[in-house]
Design a protein around this motif. Structure first.
Motif, PDB file in Angstrom:
ATOM      1  N   GLU A 149      37.791  50.294  38.939  1.00 33.73           N
ATOM      2  CA  GLU A 149      38.969  50.055  39.760  1.00 33.73           C
ATOM      3  C   GLU A 149      38.739  50.705  41.135  1.00 33.73           C
ATOM      4  OE1 GLU A 149      41.851  51.102  41.347  1.00 33.73           O
ATOM      5  OE2 GLU A 149      42.396  48.989  41.286  1.00 33.73           O
ATOM      6  N   PRO A 150      38.855  49.953  42.237  1.00 38.50           N
ATOM      7  CA  PRO A 150      38.416  50.461  43.541  1.00 38.50           C
ATOM      8  C   PRO A 150      39.418  51.316  44.301  1.00 38.50           C
ATOM      9  CG  PRO A 150      39.108  48.192  43.762  1.00 38.50           C
ATOM     10  CD  PRO A 150      39.212  48.526  42.294  1.00 38.50           C
ATOM     11  N   HIS A 151      40.674  51.366  43.878  1.00 39.68           N
ATOM     12  CA  HIS A 151      41.686  52.019  44.696  1.00 39.68           C
ATOM     13  C   HIS A 151      41.355  53.480  44.986  1.00 39.68           C
ATOM     14  CE1 HIS A 151      45.100  49.146  45.197  1.00 39.68           C
ATOM     15  NE2 HIS A 151      44.437  48.517  44.250  1.00 39.68           N
ATOM     16  N   ASP A 152      40.894  54.217  43.986  1.00 46.65           N
ATOM     17  CA  ASP A 152      40.649  55.645  44.177  1.00 46.65           C
ATOM     18  C   ASP A 152      39.170  55.999  44.102  1.00 46.65           C
ATOM     19  OD1 ASP A 152      43.341  56.421  44.543  1.00 46.65           O
ATOM     20  OD2 ASP A 152      43.689  56.231  42.397  1.00 46.65           O
ATOM     21  N   TRP A 153      38.315  55.004  44.200  1.00 49.44           N
ATOM     22  CA  TRP A 153      36.873  55.244  44.198  1.00 49.44           C
ATOM     23  C   TRP A 153      36.453  55.964  45.475  1.00 49.44           C
ATOM     24  CZ3 TRP A 153      33.014  53.584  47.526  1.00 49.44           C
ATOM     25  CH2 TRP A 153      31.693  53.729  47.076  1.00 49.44           C
ATOM     26  N   GLU A 154      35.462  56.855  45.365  1.00 54.60           N
ATOM     27  CA  GLU A 154      34.881  57.514  46.529  1.00 54.60           C
ATOM     28  C   GLU A 154      33.370  57.316  46.534  1.00 54.60           C
ATOM     29  OE1 GLU A 154      35.877  61.629  46.610  1.00 54.60           O
ATOM     30  OE2 GLU A 154      37.835  61.292  47.522  1.00 54.60           O
ATOM     31  N   PRO A 155      32.766  57.164  47.697  1.00 56.32           N
ATOM     32  CA  PRO A 155      31.315  56.962  47.757  1.00 56.32           C
ATOM     33  C   PRO A 155      30.556  58.232  47.418  1.00 56.32           C
ATOM     34  CG  PRO A 155      32.232  57.158  49.969  1.00 56.32           C
ATOM     35  CD  PRO A 155      33.400  57.107  49.034  1.00 56.32           C
TER      36      PRO A 155
ATOM     37  N   ILE B 163      55.828  45.909  38.161  1.00 53.92           N
ATOM     38  CA  ILE B 163      56.244  47.046  37.350  1.00 53.92           C
ATOM     39  C   ILE B 163      55.962  48.342  38.102  1.00 53.92           C
ATOM     40  CG2 ILE B 163      55.859  48.276  35.179  1.00 53.92           C
ATOM     41  CD1 ILE B 163      54.960  45.551  33.995  1.00 53.92           C
ATOM     42  N   ALA B 164      54.794  48.427  38.719  1.00 54.42           N
ATOM     43  CA  ALA B 164      54.406  49.604  39.508  1.00 54.42           C
ATOM     44  C   ALA B 164      54.202  49.185  40.958  1.00 54.42           C
ATOM     45  CB  ALA B 164      53.145  50.233  38.927  1.00 54.42           C
ATOM     46  N   GLY B 165      53.822  50.159  41.788  1.00 48.79           N
ATOM     47  CA  GLY B 165      53.654  49.900  43.216  1.00 48.79           C
ATOM     48  C   GLY B 165      52.288  49.341  43.563  1.00 48.79           C
ATOM     49  N   LEU B 166      51.772  49.705  44.746  1.00 49.14           N
ATOM     50  CA  LEU B 166      50.538  49.123  45.257  1.00 49.14           C
ATOM     51  C   LEU B 166      49.304  49.533  44.466  1.00 49.14           C
ATOM     52  CD1 LEU B 166      51.128  49.465  49.092  1.00 49.14           C
ATOM     53  CD2 LEU B 166      51.176  47.369  47.738  1.00 49.14           C
ATOM     54  N   SER B 167      49.336  50.721  43.875  1.00 51.22           N
ATOM     55  CA  SER B 167      48.185  51.183  43.104  1.00 51.22           C
ATOM     56  C   SER B 167      48.407  50.918  41.622  1.00 51.22           C
ATOM     57  CB  SER B 167      47.953  52.681  43.319  1.00 51.22           C
ATOM     58  OG  SER B 167      46.946  53.156  42.445  1.00 51.22           O
ATOM     59  N   PRO B 168      47.434  50.321  40.941  1.00 47.87           N
ATOM     60  CA  PRO B 168      47.601  50.039  39.516  1.00 47.87           C
ATOM     61  C   PRO B 168      47.640  51.301  38.661  1.00 47.87           C
ATOM     62  CG  PRO B 168      45.362  49.569  40.201  1.00 47.87           C
ATOM     63  CD  PRO B 168      46.132  49.846  41.445  1.00 47.87           C
ATOM     64  N   GLU B 169      47.174  52.419  39.212  1.00 46.44           N
ATOM     65  CA  GLU B 169      47.190  53.668  38.463  1.00 46.44           C
ATOM     66  C   GLU B 169      48.550  54.365  38.534  1.00 46.44           C
ATOM     67  OE1 GLU B 169      44.824  54.412  36.561  1.00 46.44           O
ATOM     68  OE2 GLU B 169      43.297  53.029  37.291  1.00 46.44           O
ATOM     69  N   GLN B 170      49.435  53.861  39.360  1.00 44.51           N
ATOM     70  CA  GLN B 170      50.752  54.467  39.511  1.00 44.51           C
ATOM     71  C   GLN B 170      51.580  54.237  38.243  1.00 44.51           C
ATOM     72  OE1 GLN B 170      52.899  53.052  42.900  1.00 44.51           O
ATOM     73  NE2 GLN B 170      54.860  53.874  42.226  1.00 44.51           N
ATOM     74  N   GLU B 171      52.107  55.301  37.694  1.00 45.43           N
ATOM     75  CA  GLU B 171      52.930  55.204  36.495  1.00 45.43           C
ATOM     76  C   GLU B 171      54.386  54.955  36.886  1.00 45.43           C
ATOM     77  OE1 GLU B 171      52.323  55.245  33.271  1.00 45.43           O
ATOM     78  OE2 GLU B 171      50.155  55.451  33.459  1.00 45.43           O
TER      79      GLU B 171
ATOM     80  N   ILE C  79      41.609  40.639  41.086  1.00 37.10           N
ATOM     81  CA  ILE C  79      40.215  40.477  41.538  1.00 37.10           C
ATOM     82  C   ILE C  79      39.775  41.658  42.404  1.00 37.10           C
ATOM     83  CG2 ILE C  79      38.512  38.748  42.228  1.00 37.10           C
ATOM     84  CD1 ILE C  79      40.606  36.662  42.296  1.00 37.10           C
ATOM     85  N   GLU C  80      40.110  42.845  41.967  1.00 42.04           N
ATOM     86  CA  GLU C  80      39.637  44.039  42.672  1.00 42.04           C
ATOM     87  C   GLU C  80      38.227  44.402  42.220  1.00 42.04           C
ATOM     88  OE1 GLU C  80      42.812  46.785  41.934  1.00 42.04           O
ATOM     89  OE2 GLU C  80      44.071  45.904  43.500  1.00 42.04           O
ATOM     90  N   GLY C  81      37.765  43.737  41.182  1.00 42.23           N
ATOM     91  CA  GLY C  81      36.418  43.896  40.662  1.00 42.23           C
ATOM     92  C   GLY C  81      36.280  43.014  39.435  1.00 42.23           C
ATOM     93  N   LEU C  82      35.051  42.658  39.112  1.00 44.16           N
ATOM     94  CA  LEU C  82      34.803  41.878  37.909  1.00 44.16           C
ATOM     95  C   LEU C  82      34.336  42.796  36.787  1.00 44.16           C
ATOM     96  CD1 LEU C  82      32.891  38.712  39.227  1.00 44.16           C
ATOM     97  CD2 LEU C  82      35.359  39.011  38.856  1.00 44.16           C
TER      98      LEU C  82
END
Length: 384
Positions: free
Chosen positions: A78-84, A296-304, A353-356
């Motif tokens: 999941e790319p939302h909170d990924w860091e390089p 159900i949640a906001g912009l981030s899928p990890e948001q509870e 489609i944030e990643g396959l």
């Protein structure tokens, strides 16, 4: 700007990697000593680094065989909170082109760009020129998710101009070449942007989109604009191939336009216009086709979601007799399943489609294929 400690350490280490790599470069005489024959001269391909999957799909279709395109976010992540990692940053440093979505999607991008010394790197913000929607951060808004727009007023030229690493902060990026801090004045490193995107690089990475919805690629019409921006960036990096990039882009855009027509036809006579989804990723798609996203949640899928938010969605589902609750592939479906169980609905995938996943890659799926699956899932849900 408040730096992530993890990313800051990675930036420092990446500089060490780059320096070490430079120190190990062979001289011409070394190469001659290693080989008794001279290899055939081949045309150098562009080295293109892209942030996450949709950027890969669009870039690869425009570049064709003229570039090696590498995705920074690994498959299935999941790319939302990924860091390089330091290795990722070193790869960006030595690239010819960097393509990223922007609009706050890549929370790390400003911090990384500030660290780069490659003043020939062409940086392409694919979402430039697109009017951005205000995000639904609390998942509580049940009105038209496309109601509030944000003017993402970049010129197309600014999308692909080379960055001047020594350019002073504070100058307007729309009017001149990108500096290495693309459109970010010093003030923007300490407070929220009044125009573009909060890079979200504060320690702890809560992934603040700056209140803007970055999921523009989920509208086939806006995907066309992203493809054109990428085409312009590649043409800047390799002007001798500009015509080929245009031909490739035209061919891919024809597929996107067909997809757009399919979505229009599918929703025109549908029984309902609302759908419940796991997080607020489908605002642009909803706006494009006159639908109502109920996240159900906001912009981030990890948001509870809170208990109150869950209750609100359950009430909406019961009142509107919603029969399908959508979830997505890269995060847990538990919340969607809980709501579906409460209201007597079924669950189905609506993929942002944030990643396959590895399974999707093995099945040969791509952006067009997944969007067609989304279309079929929506057709069923909107006609129940």
């Amino acid at each position: 700007m408040k730096f992530s400690k993890k990313l800051a350490m990675g930036l420092l280490f990446s500089l060490t990697l780059i320096a070490a790599g430079c120190g190990q470069t062979k001289t011409a005489s070394d190469s001659d000593a290693d080989s008794t024959s001279t290899p055939a001269v081949t045309e150098k391909k562009l080295n293109v680094q892209v942030s996450f999957y949709p950027m890969y799909e669009f870039t690869k279709n425009v570049a064709g065989d003229l570039a090696d395109v590498h995705t920074l976010v690994p498959a299935g992540m999941e790319p939302h909170d990924w860091e390089p990692t330091p290795q990722d940053i070193a790869s960006i440093e030595t690239a010819d082109v960097l393509v990223y979505n922007g609009a706050g999607m890549e929370s790390w991008i400003d911090q990384v760009k500030d660290s780069l010394s490659n003043d020939k790197l062409v940086q392409v913000e694919a979402s430039q020129g697109i009017d951005l929607l205000e995000g639904v951060e609390d998942g509580h808004h049940h009105g038209d998710s496309s109601a509030d727009e944000h003017d993402h007023d970049h010129t197309d030229e600014a999308t692909t101009e080379e960055h001047d690493h020594d350019h002073e902060h504070g100058e307007e990026a729309d009017a001149e070449e990108h500096d290495h801090d693309h459109e970010h004045a010093d003030e923007a490193t300490t407070e929220e942007h009044d125009h573009e995107h909060d890079a979200g690089t504060e320690e702890g990475h809560s992934h603040d989109h700056g209140g803007l919805d970055p999921h523009v690629w989920l509208s086939p019409v806006l995907a066309v604009q992203e493809v054109r921006n990428i085409q312009a960036g590649l043409a800047q990096a390799a002007p001798e191939h500009a015509e080929q990039f245009k031909q490739n882009a035209d061919a891919y855009i024809a597929k996107l336009e067909t997809l757009d027509q399919e979505f229009k036809a599918a929703v025109t006579d549908s029984k309902r216009k609302d759908f419940i989804t796991q997080h607020a990723a489908f605002g642009y798609l909803a706006q494009q086709y006159g639908l109502q996203q109920v996240p159900i949640a906001g912009l981030s899928p990890e948001q509870e979601p809170s208990a109150a938010q869950m209750a609100s969605v359950i009430d909406f589902a019961k009142e509107h007799q919603v029969k399908t609750i959508f979830f997505e592939t890269l995060v847990s479906s538990k919340v969607s399943e809980t709501i579906a169980s409460e209201v007597g609905a079924k669950t189905a995938v609506l993929n942002p489609i944030e990643g396959l996943t590895e399974e999707e890659i093995a099945a040969g799926l791509d952006y067009i294929g997944v969007m067609e699956q989304n279309l079929q899932a929506l057709k069923l849900a909107l006609n129940e």
